[in-house]
Design an enzyme around this catalytic site. Structure first.
Site, PDB file in Angstrom:
ATOM      1  N   ASN A 132       4.777 -13.978  11.669  1.00 50.47           N
ATOM      2  CA  ASN A 132       5.392 -14.962  12.565  1.00 50.47           C
ATOM      3  C   ASN A 132       6.139 -15.968  11.715  1.00 50.47           C
ATOM      4  O   ASN A 132       5.539 -16.645  10.865  1.00 50.47           O
ATOM      5  CB  ASN A 132       4.328 -15.679  13.406  1.00 50.47           C
ATOM      6  CG  ASN A 132       3.619 -14.737  14.364  1.00 50.47           C
ATOM      7  OD1 ASN A 132       4.037 -13.596  14.557  1.00 50.47           O
ATOM      8  ND2 ASN A 132       2.545 -15.218  14.966  1.00 50.47           N
ATOM      9  N   TYR A 134       8.945 -19.184  11.637  1.00 47.24           N
ATOM     10  CA  TYR A 134       9.729 -20.201  12.335  1.00 47.24           C
ATOM     11  C   TYR A 134      10.586 -21.024  11.388  1.00 47.24           C
ATOM     12  O   TYR A 134      11.716 -21.376  11.712  1.00 47.24           O
ATOM     13  CB  TYR A 134       8.800 -21.130  13.151  1.00 47.24           C
ATOM     14  CG  TYR A 134       8.203 -20.385  14.317  1.00 47.24           C
ATOM     15  CD1 TYR A 134       8.907 -20.268  15.502  1.00 47.24           C
ATOM     16  CD2 TYR A 134       6.976 -19.738  14.208  1.00 47.24           C
ATOM     17  CE1 TYR A 134       8.406 -19.541  16.570  1.00 47.24           C
ATOM     18  CE2 TYR A 134       6.461 -19.010  15.269  1.00 47.24           C
ATOM     19  CZ  TYR A 134       7.181 -18.921  16.446  1.00 47.24           C
ATOM     20  OH  TYR A 134       6.690 -18.188  17.494  1.00 47.24           O
ATOM     21  N   GLU A 170       6.798 -12.733  15.648  1.00 47.23           N
ATOM     22  CA  GLU A 170       7.308 -13.903  16.374  1.00 47.23           C
ATOM     23  C   GLU A 170       8.441 -14.514  15.585  1.00 47.23           C
ATOM     24  O   GLU A 170       8.347 -14.685  14.369  1.00 47.23           O
ATOM     25  CB  GLU A 170       6.239 -14.999  16.557  1.00 47.23           C
ATOM     26  CG  GLU A 170       5.136 -14.654  17.517  1.00 47.23           C
ATOM     27  CD  GLU A 170       4.108 -15.777  17.656  1.00 47.23           C
ATOM     28  OE1 GLU A 170       4.432 -16.953  17.375  1.00 47.23           O
ATOM     29  OE2 GLU A 170       2.974 -15.452  18.056  1.00 47.23           O
TER      30      GLU A 170
END
Ligand code: PNW
Length: 450
Positions: free
Chosen positions: A298, A300, A353
């Site tokens: 994941n 970001y 993600e």
């Protein structure tokens, strides 16, 4: 194909999986329906001040009732797979007593619905919603929870394991351990460094033992784990900042990847923890190091380390999302390339993600114009393409998230969806980013879309 021009210039393997992702607590609602027990997030939301807008997950996106229309929506966006999580207290209310047939049946019909639409199911077992009854006896700090998790994994494996593409044990054990047990901003809201270290060990141990139990079922599903990872860069080239970056990388990445693939905790982080290092019993490390089929990443933003904690993302010059996180697609390429370099044992990597919270701009035409999210997805998908070009064995890319949803301590104020949710009416409206993603996937794989 329009909307993601940078990504479209990259090459992706024909079997690369394009998907969207959610998690149970963030979308389902139906917090006490049909025999579901409370989770630690149901409890945490009632703690005054815990959630920015004082909200909770009782209703969320009403996905428990709207799942069929939501699957139609996912299919209409051209997704080839759907990553979702199972609510442990929905299938076993107390985490220990009888199994809840209504809960198991819900996930079985969800998986059947995914398959019927020609998509693949990517299941996560623990996306943070531990049964509250287990927390009452110590939660992840209690070694007995490892056994309860293995039982849970086996029950899911037996019920739906033969018809899903993939099972991930945990989502982001670092977040559970650190934000839940040391920083205290996530459930169960504790602030105890020694406990957090023990929790991380029990999460890893439960992962390995669950994988072993699932392997024994001889399922077609690939088995793995999902980690939140970032490349950690030193803020300056000083030895102090470089040492800090190495330690932060140790706590975030090597603390999980070394046990999973090399059979030991990193010595520098053990030294850093001193007396707070976890208690490890004979055989634990071998149990954790079960062979797995994939690691989900994941991503970001990047991490920046400075010895005096002086780095401030607000003055870095990079664009920021609504979470205040820097937009830095090169970090995703670096992360994947370095991960494959350091851990070739991890056979396949997925981006499980990636996405951003941005303000939605509703146009006069009723459409949601989220050009900054479209740009974020474009540049980050291109960054995955760059990693593939450098030889990283990537299996797929999953957008976080399908829907605007309950963003944990931020409540409903932060919107990560490529589909807008009007919480007053539960109306779903695909944003421009969703249409761009759909057109991009269609353009890449014309043969797969009819
Ligand atoms: C992830 N951090 O959470 C979760 O897997 C999702 O459920 C969540 O909605 C998404 O990212 C967006 O936040 C994280 O502060 C939350 O380092 C916080 C952090 C990392 C991951």
């Amino acid at each position: 194909p329009g909307g993601l021009p940078t990504a479209a210039a990259r090459q992706f393997p024909a079997d690369f999986v394009w998907a969207v992702a959610t998690s149970a607590f963030q979308i389902e609602g139906a917090a006490d329906r049909d025999g579901k027990g409370p989770s630690i997030w149901d409890t945490f939301c009632r703690q005054p001040g815990a959630i920015a807008d004082n909200s909770h997950g009782d209703i969320a996106c009403e996905h428990y009732d709207r799942w069929e229309a939501d699957l139609d929506l996912i299919q209409s966006l051209g997704a080839q797979a759907y990553r979702f999580s199972i609510s442990w207290p929905r299938v076993r209310a107390t985490g220990d007593g009888p199994w809840n047939e209504a809960g198991l049946a819900f996930y079985e019909k969800l998986v059947d619905g995914i398959n019927a639409r020609g998509m693949k199911a990517y299941v996560t077992l623990n996306h943070w919603d531990l049964p509250q009854a287990l927390q009452d006896i110590g939660g992840w700090g209690n070694r007995a929870t490892v056994d309860r998790f293995v039982e849970y994994a086996e029950a899911i494996g037996r019920r739906i394991g033969h018809k899903v593409a993939s099972i991930a044990t945990h989502n982001e054990p670092w977040v559970v351990a650190q934000l839940g047990h040391e920083v205290g901003i996530f459930a169960p809201g504790l602030k105890d460094r020694r406990l957090a270290a023990q929790v991380s060990h029990h999460l890893l141990l439960s992962h390995g033992r669950a994988v072993r139990r699932l392997r024994a079922l001889e399922l077609p599903a690939s088995l793995g784990i999902v980690l939140n990872l970032s490349p950690i860069y030193p803020a300056t080239d000083t030895p102090e900042d470089r040492a800090k970056a190495r330690l932060e990388d140790g706590k975030l990445r090597r603390w999980y990847m070394d046990p999973l693939f090399k059979g030991h905790y990193p010595q520098d982080v053990l030294d850093h923890l001193g007396d707070d290092a976890p208690q490890v019993e004979d055989g634990d490390m071998a149990d954790i190091q079960q062979p797995i089929d994939f690691v989900g990443v994941n991503y970001y933003s990047r991490g920046m380390a400075s010895a005096d904690n002086s780095f401030d993302s607000k003055t870095s010059g990079l664009p920021l999302t609504a979470m205040g996180w820097e937009v830095y697609p090169q970090g995703l390429t670096d992360l994947l390339v370095w991960l494959h370099r350091d851990y070739p044992e991890a056979k396949r990597l997925y981006v499980t993600e990636n996405g951003g919270a941005f303000p939605d701009v509703v146009g006069a035409d009723g459409r949601v114009h989220d050009a900054d999210r479209t740009s974020y997805l474009d540049t980050h998908i291109a960054a995955v393409g760059d990693a593939i070009a450098q030889g990283v064995p990537m299996g797929g890319y999953m957008v976080w998230s399908l829907l605007d949803n309950f963003e944990w301590a931020s409540g409903y104020e932060k919107r990560f969806g490529i589909v807008h949710v009007d919480y007053a009416t539960q109306k779903r409206t695909p944003k421009d980013s969703a249409l761009a993603f759909r057109d991009f996937v269609r353009g890449l794989k014309p043969a797969a879309q009819d």
